[in-house]
Design a protein around this motif. Structure first.
Motif: not given
Length: 419
Positions: A184, A188, A192, A240, A244
């Motif tokens: 993860w 992410s 993001s 977040s 993300p």
């Protein structure tokens, strides 16, 4: 007994004096500002008020937001399309090589873990537009390398290079705080990037439309855009938790969208921000110097220097790899190589973040950031000056910088006082 006003007075007066002396000696004057901070800070005379020192991390975060917003305002996608593959590769390949170099060398040179070495590498990986841009503007004025778009290539790469390095720096700090690297955590990072770019572009389109329909003074536009930029970064912690999100990338995308939709507005805003930046840059580099501990600087010295130079060697290979097959001669590639040496503004803005967040590697990252500026800023500036006539061909007609397509990089002279 010193108060905040007296501290600001000393920072401004001594900073201008020492940086002015350095400039006369043809040494990047930002080095004078770091030395001013060391002299005034707790490590030496201890003349700065504790209140200023307590908010230095917030001041550096504001400076980082301004850096990325300005990078966005100068990142012309059409220029990058025109130059093509080499411009895209310069945005991330040299920085990636430098980070890999730091991960390999960090444990041996500084006794750091791989993740902490990655933090140091990402901090080092950002080139300095503050030093590079004025040099490239001069090349364009004089006509050096303009027939092959070399100045534009270097400027485009340097701006995007910063953004890439800062995103990875933030991700690696997150990994250092966590228990380890999970699937993860890795996933992410691209998420993001996508969400940050998406939000920045959408808000940029909305603001461009507002500026088109409602007449606002440029000063009001800047304050609105800074307000939105601060909101992006401030909201990142809360957003977040659910998805993300990179607030810093959203800031850059906001500036880039305004440049590509409202070019004249972006040009005026960039010129105004350049004037604001004169004072902001002075405070940024002095605050960086004030956070340095002389003992830590001396103890980390040789290991940090070896790491900086070794990572720079990796970066050089990355630049060469990016430009092979681009039609540039080897001597032109070598000039691009040395143009990517200087470190300055981003290192000053992010160097103390791990220390402020209580990471064990914090002081090591900070001292390495300071040493990287002290070594590479003069080295890169001097090598660019020495090699330009040997490496680049001068076109018959020098270009007028103010007439080129990318207004975001046409900055007034004041901006370069500390670069």
């Amino acid at each position: 007994m010193h108060n905040m006003l007296m501290s600001l007075a000393l920072m401004l007066l001594l900073g201008f004096c020492i940086s002015g002396i350095f400039k006369k000696l043809h040494i990047p004057s930002l080095l004078g500002l770091i030395i001013t901070g060391i002299i005034l800070g707790p490590a030496a005379l201890n003349l700065l008020d504790a209140k200023i020192l307590s908010i230095s991390s917030e001041l550096r975060e504001i400076a980082l937001i301004v850096i990325l917003f300005r990078a966005g305002l100068s990142l012309d996608i059409s220029d990058m399309k025109k130059i093509g593959r080499p411009a895209i590769m310069l945005c991330f390949v040299p920085a990636t090589f430098e980070i890999v170099g730091a991960i390999i060398l960090g444990p041996a040179c500084l006794g750091l873990s791989r993740v902490d070495s990655a933090i140091v590498g990402a901090m080092l990986a950002a080139a300095s537009p503050a030093i590079i841009v004025p040099k490239m503007l001069w090349l364009m004025e004089e006509g050096y390398g303009t027939d092959k778009h070399i100045p534009q290539l270097i400027m485009a790469g340097a701006s995007a290079d910063d953004i890439y390095a800062i995103v990875l720096f933030t991700a690696f700090i997150g990994m250092s705080k966590g228990e380890g690297i999970s699937a993860w955590t890795i996933a992410s990072i691209p998420i993001s990037i996508v969400t940050g770019l998406g939000v920045g572009i959408v808000v940029g389109i909305i603001m461009s439309q507002i500026f088109k329909t409602i007449h606002l003074r440029d000063t009001i536009k800047i304050l609105l855009l800074f307000g939105i930029s601060f909101f992006f970064v401030g909201a990142e912690t809360y957003v977040s938790r659910y998805v993300p999100f990179s607030g810093l990338l959203a800031v850059m995308a906001l500036g880039g969208t305004i440049l590509n939709r409202r070019r004249e507005v972006a040009s005026r805003l960039s010129a105004k921000i350049a004037k604001i930046w004169v004072g902001a840059e002075l405070l940024l580099f002095i605050m960086l110097g004030s956070a340095v501990e002389i003992k830590a600087l001396v103890s980390a010295g040789l290991g940090s220097v070896l790491l900086i130079l070794g990572a720079l060697l990796f970066r050089s290979v990355g630049v060469i790899v990016s430009l092979l097959g681009s039609g540039l001669k080897m001597k032109e590639i070598l000039y691009c190589d040395v143009a990517y040496f200087p470190k300055a503004t981003v290192q000053a803005a992010v160097g103390a973040i791990p220390l402020a967040q209580g990471l064990a590697c914090g002081m090591m990252v900070l001292t390495t950031a300071v040493l990287s500026i002290l070594i590479t800023a003069p080295l890169g500036a001097i090598l660019m000056d020495v090699t330009v006539k040997k490496c680049l061909t001068r076109s018959r007609k020098p270009r007028n910088v103010s007439g080129r397509r990318n207004p975001g990089l046409s900055l007034p002279e004041e901006e370069h006082n500390f670069s």
